[in-house]
Scaffold this active site. Structure first.
Site, PDB file in Angstrom:
ATOM      1  N   CYS A  31     -33.921  30.995  94.672  1.00 60.27           N
ATOM      2  CA  CYS A  31     -33.493  32.047  93.600  1.00 60.27           C
ATOM      3  C   CYS A  31     -34.170  32.068  92.412  1.00 60.27           C
ATOM      4  O   CYS A  31     -35.267  31.168  92.410  1.00 60.27           O
ATOM      5  CB  CYS A  31     -31.854  31.511  93.259  1.00 60.27           C
ATOM      6  SG  CYS A  31     -32.051  30.148  92.136  1.00 60.27           S
TER       7      CYS A  31
ATOM      8  N   GLU B 120     -33.233  22.546  95.601  1.00 58.53           N
ATOM      9  CA  GLU B 120     -34.667  22.695  94.717  1.00 58.53           C
ATOM     10  C   GLU B 120     -34.399  22.034  93.369  1.00 58.53           C
ATOM     11  O   GLU B 120     -35.264  21.172  93.234  1.00 58.53           O
ATOM     12  CB  GLU B 120     -35.074  23.875  94.496  1.00 58.53           C
ATOM     13  CG  GLU B 120     -35.398  25.030  95.861  1.00 58.53           C
ATOM     14  CD  GLU B 120     -34.198  25.884  96.032  1.00 58.53           C
ATOM     15  OE1 GLU B 120     -34.363  26.960  96.205  1.00 58.53           O
ATOM     16  OE2 GLU B 120     -32.783  25.360  95.762  1.00 58.53           O
TER      17      GLU B 120
ATOM     18  N   CYS C  53     -34.367  28.708  90.228  1.00 56.28           N
ATOM     19  CA  CYS C  53     -35.138  27.712  91.035  1.00 56.28           C
ATOM     20  C   CYS C  53     -36.719  28.015  90.992  1.00 56.28           C
ATOM     21  O   CYS C  53     -37.525  26.977  90.965  1.00 56.28           O
ATOM     22  CB  CYS C  53     -34.674  27.494  92.301  1.00 56.28           C
ATOM     23  SG  CYS C  53     -33.178  26.623  92.508  1.00 56.28           S
TER      24      CYS C  53
ATOM     25  N   HIS D 197     -28.658  23.382  92.728  1.00 54.96           N
ATOM     26  CA  HIS D 197     -29.314  23.774  94.081  1.00 54.96           C
ATOM     27  C   HIS D 197     -30.165  22.842  94.368  1.00 54.96           C
ATOM     28  O   HIS D 197     -30.692  21.991  93.847  1.00 54.96           O
ATOM     29  CB  HIS D 197     -30.153  25.086  93.644  1.00 54.96           C
ATOM     30  CG  HIS D 197     -29.256  26.255  93.560  1.00 54.96           C
ATOM     31  ND1 HIS D 197     -29.843  27.472  93.307  1.00 54.96           N
ATOM     32  CD2 HIS D 197     -28.036  26.572  93.301  1.00 54.96           C
ATOM     33  CE1 HIS D 197     -29.050  28.395  93.159  1.00 54.96           C
ATOM     34  NE2 HIS D 197     -27.904  27.864  93.071  1.00 54.96           N
TER      35      HIS D 197
END
Length: 160
Positions: free
Chosen positions: A112, A86, A115, A84
């Site tokens: 999410c 992040e 993260c 991801h």
């Protein structure tokens, strides 16, 4: 000479969200393009986008079996090789020795659960996000318990 009238420049939120949207353009994921920018004291410390890890074939080249398949959103996550945005922004800061503790992360969509845990443990103190992507109540509760502020970006529409 001092400017008169309204400052024509984008606000800091608009500035960092626009940069996150540009960062998202580097995404190699076929399903969604996401960008993240970490800043502190109005200076960029790190940025990241979603896609396969370094050295792994890009999604658009067939590197991720989930992206290459035709599965419904939110299913077969165990097949996804993508990192991801992040996660990549936090990893890039660590890789180059940039402390992000006390900083703010701007993300083109809400984080999410995984993260969110990384955001908390990395010492980031604020999350500003664009669109909503399954922004779980669990994530919101964790942020509150950990003292991490979170807010949806309300400025000019940012694509990403």
């Amino acid at each position: 000479m001092a400017r008169k009238g309204k400052d024509p420049r984008p606000s800091w939120d608009e500035y960092f969200m626009e940069i996150a949207a540009v960062v998202a353009k580097r995404s190699n994921c076929l399903r969604r393009s996401v960008g993240a920018v970490i800043m502190k004291d109005n200076h960029i410390l790190s940025a990241g986008y979603n896609g396969t890890p370094k050295g792994v074939t890009n999604c658009f080249e067939g590197g991720c079996p989930r992206c290459a398949g035709k599965v419904a959103s939110g299913t077969h996550l165990e097949e996804c090789l993508c990192t991801h945005a992040e996660q990549n922004a936090i990893c890039q800061a660590a890789c180059y020795g940039n402390s992000i503790a006390g900083g703010t992360i701007y993300i083109t969509i809400s984080p999410c659960l995984t993260c969110a845990k990384l955001i908390i443990n990395s010492g980031l103190k604020e999350v500003v996000y664009g669109g909503d992507y399954a922004f779980l109540d669990t994530v919101k509760k964790m942020f509150k318990a950990a003292g991490v502020k979170h807010r949806k970006f309300t400025g000019s529409k940012v694509e990403g």
